[in-house]
Scaffold this active site. Structure first.
Site, PDB file in Angstrom:
ATOM      1  N   LYS A  13       0.859  -1.265   0.243  1.00 43.21           N
ATOM      2  CA  LYS A  13       0.004   0.027   0.046  1.00 43.21           C
ATOM      3  C   LYS A  13       0.989   1.271   0.215  1.00 43.21           C
ATOM      4  CE  LYS A  13      -2.250  -0.754   3.861  1.00 43.21           C
ATOM      5  NZ  LYS A  13      -1.711  -2.169   4.335  1.00 43.21           N
ATOM      6  N   ARG A  88      -9.092   1.190   9.619  1.00 44.22           N
ATOM      7  CA  ARG A  88      -8.685  -0.152   9.943  1.00 44.22           C
ATOM      8  C   ARG A  88      -9.782  -1.162  10.631  1.00 44.22           C
ATOM      9  NH1 ARG A  88      -2.667   0.957   9.497  1.00 44.22           N
ATOM     10  NH2 ARG A  88      -1.929  -1.316   9.858  1.00 44.22           N
ATOM     11  N   ARG A 127      11.421  -5.625   4.167  1.00 37.31           N
ATOM     12  CA  ARG A 127      10.779  -4.141   3.751  1.00 37.31           C
ATOM     13  C   ARG A 127      11.928  -3.507   4.646  1.00 37.31           C
ATOM     14  NH1 ARG A 127       4.601  -2.212   4.686  1.00 37.31           N
ATOM     15  NH2 ARG A 127       5.045  -2.823   6.877  1.00 37.31           N
ATOM     16  N   ARG A 160      11.748  -1.722  10.507  1.00 37.03           N
ATOM     17  CA  ARG A 160      10.792  -1.422  11.764  1.00 37.03           C
ATOM     18  C   ARG A 160      10.724  -2.552  12.699  1.00 37.03           C
ATOM     19  NH1 ARG A 160       5.636   0.475   8.672  1.00 37.03           N
ATOM     20  NH2 ARG A 160       4.674  -0.386  10.136  1.00 37.03           N
ATOM     21  N   ARG A 171      -0.074  -8.608  13.704  1.00 32.70           N
ATOM     22  CA  ARG A 171      -0.756  -7.609  12.892  1.00 32.70           C
ATOM     23  C   ARG A 171      -1.724  -8.211  11.728  1.00 32.70           C
ATOM     24  NH1 ARG A 171       4.091  -4.600  10.861  1.00 32.70           N
ATOM     25  NH2 ARG A 171       2.601  -3.391   9.698  1.00 32.70           N
TER      26      ARG A 171
HETATM   27  P1  AMP Z   1       1.191   0.621   9.329  1.00 32.94           P
HETATM   28  O1  AMP Z   1       2.574   1.786   8.969  1.00 32.94           O
HETATM   29  O2  AMP Z   1      -0.007   1.240   8.352  1.00 32.94           O
HETATM   30  O3  AMP Z   1       1.453  -0.540   9.224  1.00 32.94           O
HETATM   31  O4  AMP Z   1       0.892   1.121  10.862  1.00 32.94           O
HETATM   32  C1  AMP Z   1       1.827   0.620  11.943  1.00 32.94           C
HETATM   33  C2  AMP Z   1       0.793   0.302  13.049  1.00 32.94           C
HETATM   34  O5  AMP Z   1       0.353   1.531  13.588  1.00 32.94           O
HETATM   35  C3  AMP Z   1      -0.221  -0.319  13.186  1.00 32.94           C
HETATM   36  O6  AMP Z   1       0.402  -1.689  13.289  1.00 32.94           O
HETATM   37  C4  AMP Z   1      -0.845  -0.058  14.220  1.00 32.94           C
HETATM   38  O7  AMP Z   1      -0.368  -0.317  15.531  1.00 32.94           O
HETATM   39  C5  AMP Z   1      -0.907   1.682  14.142  1.00 32.94           C
HETATM   40  N1  AMP Z   1      -2.108   2.323  13.314  1.00 32.94           N
HETATM   41  C6  AMP Z   1      -1.740   2.760  12.042  1.00 32.94           C
HETATM   42  N2  AMP Z   1      -2.998   2.983  11.451  1.00 32.94           N
HETATM   43  C7  AMP Z   1      -3.874   2.890  12.379  1.00 32.94           C
HETATM   44  C8  AMP Z   1      -5.365   2.850  12.371  1.00 32.94           C
HETATM   45  N3  AMP Z   1      -5.867   3.382  11.349  1.00 32.94           N
HETATM   46  N4  AMP Z   1      -5.880   2.561  13.636  1.00 32.94           N
HETATM   47  C9  AMP Z   1      -5.369   2.079  14.544  1.00 32.94           C
HETATM   48  N5  AMP Z   1      -3.790   1.968  14.594  1.00 32.94           N
HETATM   49  C10 AMP Z   1      -3.205   2.305  13.343  1.00 32.94           C
END
Ligand code: AMP
Length: 216
Positions: A13, A88, A127, A160, A171
């Site tokens: 994404k 989410r 990644r 990360r 996740r």
């Molecule tokens: P991402 O970079 O989108 O993979 O997000 C990394 C982490 O940030 C996720 O595993 C969640 O812990 C938190 N996070 C990101 N977006 C959201 C969201 N819309 N709702 C809740 N937690 C989020």
């Protein structure tokens, strides 16, 4: 263009969003990137968010929805936006609907990038992300020009902590339990576009641009 990118963690994404953002001249809004920035800036919300992120859990909806709301009130979204990693869960999708009504905006499409768990696990292990600007790279599929250095801003590329295998499995489970129903939510509204994300970055991008071209 008012877009949402849906799909499991690691499906691409963020990478697709970077390409689409240039093509459509709209900002890429990644809630994950916003939380990481807030943590780097040592804000209270950033610290709270980190405590959830490192466990692979979702940051609570009230915090997340408020951050998105504030982001949508900025001027640069006049021509549209592209969400990546939000909503989410269904409660977040409903909260977004409310803000969009307030702002008099409508979603153009919700792009659901699909790939199976095994593939996304293998993609996430390679990644690397820029700790300064959040740009995404991959040790095999998308290498930077200079190893360990971001092509865009010269920042340092890192693996990360929440991309380590144990956390990614959590996740993915949250994705399947909580985010997958969001797909049905938008399907019912007739907004869903499904894309096969198992092939190359450019192939996925071609499919998205073709689908969006047909919508115009
Ligand atoms: P991402 O970079 O989108 O993979 O997000 C990394 C982490 O940030 C996720 O595993 C969640 O812990 C938190 N996070 C990101 N977006 C959201 C969201 N819309 N709702 C809740 N937690 C989020």
């Amino acid at each position: 263009m008012h877009l949402i990118l849906l799909g499991p963690p690691g499906v691409g994404k963020g990478t697709e969003a970077e390409i689409l953002k240039k093509h459509y001249q709209i900002p890429h809004i990644s809630t994950g990137n916003i939380f990481r920035e807030l943590f780097q800036q040592e804000t209270e919300i950033g610290k709270i968010a980190k405590s959830y992120i490192e466990k692979g859990q979702l940051v609570p909806d009230d915090i997340t929805n408020e951050i998105v709301r504030q982001r949508l009130y900025r001027d640069d979204i006049k021509n549209g936006f592209m969400f990546d990693g939000y909503p989410r869960n269904v409660a977040q999708a409903e909260a977004l609907d409310k803000v969009l009504i307030e702002l008099g905006m409508k979603l153009t499409a919700v792009i659901n990038i699909q790939a199976d768990d095994e593939l996304v696990l293998s993609r996430i292990s390679g990644r690397r992300v820029c700790e300064s600007c959040g740009a995404v790279y991959h040790t095999k599929n998308k290498r930077p020009k200079v190893a360990g250095v971001c092509d865009i801003c010269g920042g340092k590329l890192i693996h990360r902590d929440d991309d380590k295998e144990e956390t990614v499995k959590k996740r993915l489970k949250i994705y399947n339990d909580q985010t997958a129903p969001v797909v049905g939510y938008y399907k019912e509204k007739g907004l869903l576009v499904t894309i096969d994300g198992s092939r190359s970055i450019s192939d996925t991008n071609d499919q998205i641009e073709e689908a969006l071209g047909e919508l115009k």
